[in-house]
Design a protein around this motif. Structure first.
Motif, mmCIF file in Angstrom:
data_model
loop_
_atom_site.group_PDB
_atom_site.id
_atom_site.type_symbol
_atom_site.label_atom_id
_atom_site.label_comp_id
_atom_site.label_asym_id
_atom_site.label_seq_id
_atom_site.Cartn_x
_atom_site.Cartn_y
_atom_site.Cartn_z
ATOM 1 N N VAL A 117 0.852 -1.191 0.000
ATOM 2 C CA VAL A 117 0.000 0.000 0.000
ATOM 3 C C VAL A 117 0.891 1.246 0.000
ATOM 4 C CG1 VAL A 117 -1.867 -1.175 1.223
ATOM 5 C CG2 VAL A 117 -0.157 0.110 2.521
ATOM 6 N N SER A 118 0.258 2.392 -0.248
ATOM 7 C CA SER A 118 0.996 3.653 -0.223
ATOM 8 C C SER A 118 1.421 3.982 1.205
ATOM 9 C CB SER A 118 0.103 4.784 -0.756
ATOM 10 O OG SER A 118 -0.340 4.511 -2.064
ATOM 11 N N PRO A 119 2.502 4.734 1.364
ATOM 12 C CA PRO A 119 2.914 5.136 2.717
ATOM 13 C C PRO A 119 1.836 5.993 3.386
ATOM 14 C CG PRO A 119 4.654 5.546 1.109
ATOM 15 C CD PRO A 119 3.431 5.207 0.326
ATOM 16 N N PRO A 120 1.713 5.915 4.699
ATOM 17 C CA PRO A 120 0.736 6.753 5.412
ATOM 18 C C PRO A 120 0.928 8.231 5.070
ATOM 19 C CG PRO A 120 1.678 5.126 6.892
ATOM 20 C CD PRO A 120 2.467 5.031 5.620
ATOM 21 N N GLY A 121 -0.167 8.910 4.825
ATOM 22 C CA GLY A 121 -0.119 10.337 4.524
ATOM 23 C C GLY A 121 0.180 10.677 3.084
ATOM 24 N N SER A 122 0.326 9.675 2.209
ATOM 25 C CA SER A 122 0.715 9.949 0.828
ATOM 26 C C SER A 122 -0.468 10.113 -0.118
ATOM 27 C CB SER A 122 1.608 8.815 0.302
ATOM 28 O OG SER A 122 0.913 7.587 0.288
ATOM 29 N N LEU A 123 -1.673 9.762 0.314
ATOM 30 C CA LEU A 123 -2.843 9.901 -0.550
ATOM 31 C C LEU A 123 -3.256 11.367 -0.667
ATOM 32 C CD1 LEU A 123 -5.060 6.912 0.673
ATOM 33 C CD2 LEU A 123 -3.547 6.986 -1.319
ATOM 34 N N HIS A 124 -3.887 11.706 -1.787
ATOM 35 C CA HIS A 124 -4.401 13.060 -1.965
ATOM 36 C C HIS A 124 -5.380 13.362 -0.818
ATOM 37 C CE1 HIS A 124 -6.590 16.457 -3.655
ATOM 38 N NE2 HIS A 124 -5.639 16.572 -4.584
ATOM 39 N N PRO A 125 -5.300 14.552 -0.250
ATOM 40 C CA PRO A 125 -6.152 14.860 0.915
ATOM 41 C C PRO A 125 -7.640 14.628 0.677
ATOM 42 C CG PRO A 125 -4.453 16.531 0.661
ATOM 43 C CD PRO A 125 -4.348 15.640 -0.542
ATOM 44 N N ARG A 126 -8.139 14.985 -0.505
ATOM 45 C CA ARG A 126 -9.571 14.788 -0.763
ATOM 46 C C ARG A 126 -9.909 13.312 -0.850
ATOM 47 N NH1 ARG A 126 -8.987 18.946 -4.618
ATOM 48 N NH2 ARG A 126 -9.476 17.524 -6.335
ATOM 49 N N LEU A 127 -9.020 12.525 -1.448
ATOM 50 C CA LEU A 127 -9.239 11.077 -1.506
ATOM 51 C C LEU A 127 -9.179 10.484 -0.107
ATOM 52 C CD1 LEU A 127 -9.550 8.353 -2.906
ATOM 53 C CD2 LEU A 127 -7.070 8.354 -3.321
ATOM 54 N N ALA A 128 -8.199 10.913 0.666
ATOM 55 C CA ALA A 128 -8.046 10.399 2.027
ATOM 56 C C ALA A 128 -9.287 10.691 2.863
ATOM 57 C CB ALA A 128 -6.806 11.003 2.676
ATOM 58 N N ALA A 129 -9.841 11.898 2.718
ATOM 59 C CA ALA A 129 -11.031 12.274 3.487
ATOM 60 C C ALA A 129 -12.221 11.394 3.112
ATOM 61 C CB ALA A 129 -11.359 13.745 3.260
ATOM 62 N N GLN A 130 -12.380 11.114 1.823
ATOM 63 C CA GLN A 130 -13.503 10.274 1.381
ATOM 64 C C GLN A 130 -13.348 8.837 1.873
ATOM 65 O OE1 GLN A 130 -14.936 11.255 -2.870
ATOM 66 N NE2 GLN A 130 -12.866 12.111 -2.782
ATOM 67 N N LEU A 131 -12.143 8.319 1.803
ATOM 68 C CA LEU A 131 -11.909 6.958 2.270
ATOM 69 C C LEU A 131 -12.086 6.855 3.778
ATOM 70 C CD1 LEU A 131 -8.815 5.961 0.091
ATOM 71 C CD2 LEU A 131 -11.226 5.355 -0.272
ATOM 72 N N ASP A 132 -11.743 7.924 4.468
ATOM 73 C CA ASP A 132 -11.929 7.936 5.918
ATOM 74 C C ASP A 132 -13.420 7.918 6.256
ATOM 75 O OD1 ASP A 132 -10.650 7.961 8.485
ATOM 76 O OD2 ASP A 132 -11.368 10.013 8.733
ATOM 77 N N ARG A 133 -14.227 8.655 5.476
ATOM 78 C CA ARG A 133 -15.679 8.622 5.686
ATOM 79 C C ARG A 133 -16.232 7.232 5.393
ATOM 80 N NH1 ARG A 133 -15.641 13.679 3.008
ATOM 81 N NH2 ARG A 133 -16.468 12.718 1.111
ATOM 82 N N LEU A 134 -15.745 6.631 4.319
ATOM 83 C CA LEU A 134 -16.188 5.278 3.984
ATOM 84 C C LEU A 134 -15.834 4.307 5.107
ATOM 85 C CD1 LEU A 134 -17.246 3.127 1.969
ATOM 86 C CD2 LEU A 134 -14.918 3.006 1.045
ATOM 87 N N ARG A 135 -14.649 4.423 5.641
ATOM 88 C CA ARG A 135 -14.216 3.548 6.728
ATOM 89 C C ARG A 135 -15.116 3.699 7.944
ATOM 90 N NH1 ARG A 135 -8.157 4.232 8.863
ATOM 91 N NH2 ARG A 135 -8.930 6.359 9.181
ATOM 92 N N ALA A 136 -15.491 4.922 8.258
ATOM 93 C CA ALA A 136 -16.347 5.158 9.424
ATOM 94 C C ALA A 136 -17.783 4.714 9.159
ATOM 95 C CB ALA A 136 -16.315 6.635 9.797
ATOM 96 N N HIS A 137 -18.284 5.038 7.973
ATOM 97 C CA HIS A 137 -19.695 4.759 7.663
ATOM 98 C C HIS A 137 -19.951 3.268 7.554
ATOM 99 C CE1 HIS A 137 -23.695 5.272 6.142
ATOM 100 N NE2 HIS A 137 -23.412 4.755 4.957
ATOM 101 N N ARG A 138 -18.998 2.529 6.986
ATOM 102 C CA ARG A 138 -19.180 1.093 6.777
ATOM 103 C C ARG A 138 -18.413 0.249 7.787
ATOM 104 N NH1 ARG A 138 -23.843 0.530 4.193
ATOM 105 N NH2 ARG A 138 -23.913 1.661 2.217
ATOM 106 N N ASP A 139 -17.830 0.906 8.769
ATOM 107 C CA ASP A 139 -17.141 0.208 9.854
ATOM 108 C C ASP A 139 -16.073 -0.739 9.309
ATOM 109 O OD1 ASP A 139 -16.579 -0.375 12.494
ATOM 110 O OD2 ASP A 139 -18.047 -1.995 12.629
ATOM 111 N N VAL A 140 -15.224 -0.210 8.434
ATOM 112 C CA VAL A 140 -14.127 -0.983 7.849
ATOM 113 C C VAL A 140 -12.867 -0.714 8.662
ATOM 114 C CG1 VAL A 140 -12.766 -1.435 5.781
ATOM 115 C CG2 VAL A 140 -15.172 -0.788 5.567
#
Length: 256
Positions: free
Chosen positions: A163-186
């Motif tokens: 996987v990519s190193p922590p903090g290397s994803l585009h901020p907008r992508l990271a924010a969306q994936l973080d929402r997905l993780r919280a919403h779907r309990d991943v």
């Protein structure tokens, strides 16, 4: 079946009859879909097949769109069950093998049920007709995708993929994936979720294009191309050694 019969026994006769009629309406609608295509699935056609009036059908489904959405949700759940059955011939802890089996099963189901698949994802899908998805559709769609999400999560925990190193994803992508993780309990790092999403879109998108006929301009047999992409996805997930090209009916024979 026994559980369903026990549940039905607790209903009043009127409610049992109502549920039986709803089931029959959906069966007739699906028969029309399979035999004649999405354009034939109308309230008028259903009422004619059932010997009812159109207003009588509307007492069970308030609109044509509601009927299609309910039918679509049923099919999502059916596909999920089919994929689960394809995995059950393999050990629970064989995440790579089960993932490959599920991907092949998804393609196989789609090719064997082209019109139902078109209802899920084609231009006639309810989302293309009447705006936003209902809660029922969203939940059913998650049931459909949940199997792959679980398999990839188990794969990450047993065979962590690059996987990519922590903090290397585009901020907008990271924010969306973080929402997905919280919403779907991943319970995974967002960098792992990004890889999972990329692999899912790759395989799912390819199956959609083939089943809906969007690859016909180039391929009259999409099997070899699908297998190539599946093999490359396995490499991306760090389990390329588990892939073999042959895809017999028994998924247990597909792996080294």
């Amino acid at each position: 079946m026994a559980q369903r019969q026990e549940f039905q026994a607790g209903l009043s006769r009127r409610e049992q009859q109502r549920r039986a009629t709803i089931d029959e309406i959906k069966q007739v609608a699906r028969g029309l879909l399979v035999d004649e295509g999405i354009g034939s699935v109308t309230i008028r056609a259903i009422s004619r097949h059932m010997g009812m009036t159109a207003p009588a059908v509307y007492r069970y489904f308030t609109s044509h769109e509601e009927l299609l959405r309910t039918l679509r949700a049923d099919i999502f759940i059916e596909v999920a069950g089919y994929l689960e059955a394809s995995c059950d011939v393999l050990p629970e802890d064989d995440a790579p093998g089960r993932l490959i089996a599920a991907a092949r099963a998804l393609r196989r189901w789609g090719l064997e049920h082209e019109r139902e698949f078109g209802l899920l994802l084609g231009p006639g899908a309810p989302g293309a007709i009447g705006g936003e998805e209902s809660d029922l559709e969203q939940d059913a769609g998650w049931v459909f995708g949940l199997l792959f999400a679980d398999l990839m999560a188990k794969l990450w925990r047993s065979h962590p993929f690059p996987v990519s190193p922590p903090g290397s994803l585009h901020p907008r992508l990271a924010a969306q994936l973080d929402r997905l993780r919280a919403h779907r309990d991943v319970d995974l790092p967002i960098e792992a979720i990004a890889v999972m999403l990329r692999c899912w879109v790759r395989l799912y998108g390819l199956v959609c294009m083939e089943v809906l006929g969007h690859l016909d301009f180039a391929l009259d047999d999409g099997g070899p191309f699908f297998e190539r992409e599946l093999a490359d996805t396995c490499e991306t997930l760090g389990v390329g050694h588990r892939y073999t090209e042959e895809a017999p009916r028994d998924p247990a024979r597909c792996f080294k």
